[in-house]
Design a protein around this motif. Structure first.
Motif, PDB file in Angstrom:
ATOM      1  N   ARG A  81       5.566  -3.814   8.770  1.00 58.09           N
ATOM      2  CA  ARG A  81       6.253  -4.194  10.013  1.00 58.09           C
ATOM      3  C   ARG A  81       7.382  -3.209  10.288  1.00 58.09           C
ATOM      4  NH1 ARG A  81       7.683  -8.215   6.257  1.00 58.09           N
ATOM      5  NH2 ARG A  81       9.879  -8.100   5.696  1.00 58.09           N
ATOM      6  N   ASP A  82       7.879  -3.250  11.512  1.00 60.14           N
ATOM      7  CA  ASP A  82       8.884  -2.275  11.949  1.00 60.14           C
ATOM      8  C   ASP A  82      10.330  -2.721  11.729  1.00 60.14           C
ATOM      9  OD1 ASP A  82       9.207  -4.219  13.898  1.00 60.14           O
ATOM     10  OD2 ASP A  82       8.836  -2.872  15.588  1.00 60.14           O
ATOM     11  N   HIS A  83      10.525  -3.796  10.961  1.00 59.54           N
ATOM     12  CA  HIS A  83      11.887  -4.286  10.735  1.00 59.54           C
ATOM     13  C   HIS A  83      11.958  -5.077   9.426  1.00 59.54           C
ATOM     14  CE1 HIS A  83       9.788  -7.759  12.335  1.00 59.54           C
ATOM     15  NE2 HIS A  83      10.688  -8.499  11.730  1.00 59.54           N
ATOM     16  N   ASP A  84      13.158  -5.190   8.893  1.00 64.72           N
ATOM     17  CA  ASP A  84      13.408  -6.046   7.750  1.00 64.72           C
ATOM     18  C   ASP A  84      14.859  -6.479   7.806  1.00 64.72           C
ATOM     19  OD1 ASP A  84      12.586  -7.355   5.315  1.00 64.72           O
ATOM     20  OD2 ASP A  84      13.833  -5.915   4.236  1.00 64.72           O
ATOM     21  N   HIS A  85      15.071  -7.779   7.883  1.00 66.71           N
ATOM     22  CA  HIS A  85      16.425  -8.351   7.935  1.00 66.71           C
ATOM     23  C   HIS A  85      17.295  -7.670   8.994  1.00 66.71           C
ATOM     24  CE1 HIS A  85      15.551 -10.835   4.487  1.00 66.71           C
ATOM     25  NE2 HIS A  85      15.108  -9.783   3.843  1.00 66.71           N
TER      26      HIS A  85
ATOM     27  N   LEU B  58       2.626   6.478   0.873  1.00 74.86           N
ATOM     28  CA  LEU B  58       3.437   6.350   2.081  1.00 74.86           C
ATOM     29  C   LEU B  58       2.618   5.710   3.197  1.00 74.86           C
ATOM     30  CD1 LEU B  58       6.342   7.124   2.773  1.00 74.86           C
ATOM     31  CD2 LEU B  58       5.462   9.258   3.723  1.00 74.86           C
ATOM     32  N   LEU B  59       3.119   4.612   3.754  1.00 74.03           N
ATOM     33  CA  LEU B  59       2.418   3.884   4.817  1.00 74.03           C
ATOM     34  C   LEU B  59       3.291   3.824   6.061  1.00 74.03           C
ATOM     35  CD1 LEU B  59       1.188   2.774   2.061  1.00 74.03           C
ATOM     36  CD2 LEU B  59       0.580   0.770   3.368  1.00 74.03           C
ATOM     37  N   GLY B  60       2.652   3.902   7.211  1.00 75.69           N
ATOM     38  CA  GLY B  60       3.356   3.806   8.482  1.00 75.69           C
ATOM     39  C   GLY B  60       3.306   2.403   9.042  1.00 75.69           C
ATOM     40  N   ILE B  61       4.038   2.190  10.114  1.00 77.57           N
ATOM     41  CA  ILE B  61       4.067   0.888  10.787  1.00 77.57           C
ATOM     42  C   ILE B  61       2.642   0.512  11.197  1.00 77.57           C
ATOM     43  CG2 ILE B  61       5.002  -0.413  12.745  1.00 77.57           C
ATOM     44  CD1 ILE B  61       7.061   0.567  10.557  1.00 77.57           C
ATOM     45  N   GLY B  62       2.248  -0.728  10.874  1.00 77.19           N
ATOM     46  CA  GLY B  62       0.923  -1.227  11.223  1.00 77.19           C
ATOM     47  C   GLY B  62      -0.137  -0.979  10.172  1.00 77.19           C
ATOM     48  N   ASP B  63       0.128  -0.097   9.202  1.00 77.58           N
ATOM     49  CA  ASP B  63      -0.856   0.160   8.153  1.00 77.58           C
ATOM     50  C   ASP B  63      -1.047  -1.082   7.284  1.00 77.58           C
ATOM     51  OD1 ASP B  63      -1.230   2.783   8.974  1.00 77.58           O
ATOM     52  OD2 ASP B  63      -0.042   3.660   7.338  1.00 77.58           O
TER      53      ASP B  63
ATOM     54  N   VAL C  53       2.343  -8.200 -10.293  1.00 81.00           N
ATOM     55  CA  VAL C  53       1.750  -6.864 -10.395  1.00 81.00           C
ATOM     56  C   VAL C  53       2.843  -5.810 -10.210  1.00 81.00           C
ATOM     57  CG1 VAL C  53       0.011  -5.291  -9.454  1.00 81.00           C
ATOM     58  CG2 VAL C  53      -0.477  -7.744  -9.620  1.00 81.00           C
ATOM     59  N   PRO C  54       2.929  -4.843 -11.140  1.00 77.50           N
ATOM     60  CA  PRO C  54       4.015  -3.854 -11.077  1.00 77.50           C
ATOM     61  C   PRO C  54       3.805  -2.791  -9.991  1.00 77.50           C
ATOM     62  CG  PRO C  54       2.620  -3.399 -12.969  1.00 77.50           C
ATOM     63  CD  PRO C  54       2.097  -4.673 -12.344  1.00 77.50           C
ATOM     64  N   ILE C  55       4.072  -3.225  -8.768  1.00 75.71           N
ATOM     65  CA  ILE C  55       4.035  -2.339  -7.594  1.00 75.71           C
ATOM     66  C   ILE C  55       5.388  -2.490  -6.907  1.00 75.71           C
ATOM     67  CG2 ILE C  55       2.958  -1.853  -5.362  1.00 75.71           C
ATOM     68  CD1 ILE C  55       0.374  -3.089  -6.506  1.00 75.71           C
ATOM     69  N   TRP C  56       6.031  -1.357  -6.640  1.00 70.28           N
ATOM     70  CA  TRP C  56       7.361  -1.386  -6.039  1.00 70.28           C
ATOM     71  C   TRP C  56       7.324  -0.785  -4.651  1.00 70.28           C
ATOM     72  CZ3 TRP C  56       6.258   0.466 -10.967  1.00 70.28           C
ATOM     73  CH2 TRP C  56       6.582  -0.424 -11.989  1.00 70.28           C
ATOM     74  N   LYS C  57       8.154  -1.342  -3.770  1.00 65.48           N
ATOM     75  CA  LYS C  57       8.176  -0.942  -2.359  1.00 65.48           C
ATOM     76  C   LYS C  57       9.518  -0.309  -2.025  1.00 65.48           C
ATOM     77  CE  LYS C  57       8.632  -4.287   0.746  1.00 65.48           C
ATOM     78  NZ  LYS C  57       8.291  -5.391   1.665  1.00 65.48           N
ATOM     79  N   ARG C  58       9.459   0.879  -1.411  1.00 66.38           N
ATOM     80  CA  ARG C  58      10.664   1.541  -0.891  1.00 66.38           C
ATOM     81  C   ARG C  58      10.574   1.536   0.622  1.00 66.38           C
ATOM     82  NH1 ARG C  58      12.399   6.794   0.686  1.00 66.38           N
ATOM     83  NH2 ARG C  58      10.255   7.515   0.420  1.00 66.38           N
ATOM     84  N   GLN C  59      11.576   0.931   1.257  1.00 61.78           N
ATOM     85  CA  GLN C  59      11.626   0.895   2.719  1.00 61.78           C
ATOM     86  C   GLN C  59      12.488   2.041   3.217  1.00 61.78           C
ATOM     87  OE1 GLN C  59      11.287  -3.507   4.251  1.00 61.78           O
ATOM     88  NE2 GLN C  59      13.215  -3.248   3.186  1.00 61.78           N
TER      89      GLN C  59
END
Length: 162
Positions: A61-65, A108-113, A143-149
Motif C-alpha cells: 500500500r502507499d501509506h503506513d500510519h 524490492l516491491l512497488g506500490i500495488g505489488d 517466518v523470518p522475513i523482514w520488511k523495510r518501508q
C-alpha cells in the motif's frame, strides 16, 4: 515412466484407500524473489474434494500510519523457506482442510505489488476462511522475513525487526 520432474508442482491431497480425504497437504510453500501469482496458488489447492477456497492476497500500500510509502523491501533469512513450510504444515494440521498453499515475495516491491498469497482448500467455507486467516497470521508472526518501508521523504524503517 514419467519424465524428469520439472520442480515442485502442485500435488493432490492425500486420500485413504476408500478415497476419503486423508491428512491435509501443503501443496505449495515458497519464499521467492520472483513475482507471485494468485492463479498459481488457486490452481495448487483445487482438487475434487475442495468445495471452498479462501484466498488472502497481501499487496504493497502507499501509506503506513499516515506516512506516504513509495516502496517496500522484504529480506528473508536463509531458513525462511523451511519455516514457511513448517508453519503451513502446522496450520493445515489444526483445521479440517484438504490443501494449503502460501508464497511470500522477497526483494524490492512497488506500490500495488503482491507480497504474499495464501490459499486454503476445504470442503466448506468456514474452515477454509479460518485456516486462511490463521495461516497469514502465523506466517507474519513466525517466518523470518523482514520488511523495510521506504517513505516519500527518503527515510526508511524496518518493520517487525527485533
Amino acid at each position: 515412466g514419467p519424465g524428469p520432474a520439472a520442480g515442485p508442482g502442485p500435488r493432490r491431497a492425500a486420500r485413504d484407500a476408500a478415497g476419503r480425504p486423508g491428512a491435509p497437504r501443503v501443496v505449495l510453500a515458497s519464499v521467492r524473489a520472483e513475482e507471485l501469482s494468485v492463479d498459481e496458488c488457486l490452481r495448487a489447492v483445487r482438487e475434487p474434494g475442495v468445495g471452498a477456497v479462501a484466498l488472502f492476497v497481501g499487496t504493497v500500500r502507499d501509506h503506513d500510519h499516515g506516512r506516504a510509502v513509495t516502496e517496500l523491501e522484504y529480506t528473508a533469512h536463509p531458513r525462511a523457506g523451511a519455516e514457511i513450510t513448517r508453519v503451513a504444515d502446522d496450520v493445515a494440521a489444526m483445521y479440517p482442510v484438504l490443501t494449503v498453499a502460501v508464497t511470500h515475495r522477497t526483494g524490492l516491491l512497488g506500490i500495488g505489488d503482491i507480497a504474499v498469497v495464501v490459499a486454503v482448500g476445504a470442503a466448506h467455507r468456514d474452515e477454509a476462511f479460518a485456516a486462511c486467516r490463521r495461516l497469514i497470521d502465523e506466517v507474519k508472526a513466525q517466518v523470518p522475513i523482514w520488511k523495510r518501508q521506504v517513505f516519500a521523504d527518503g527515510s526508511s524503517e524496518w518493520v517487525g525487526a527485533c
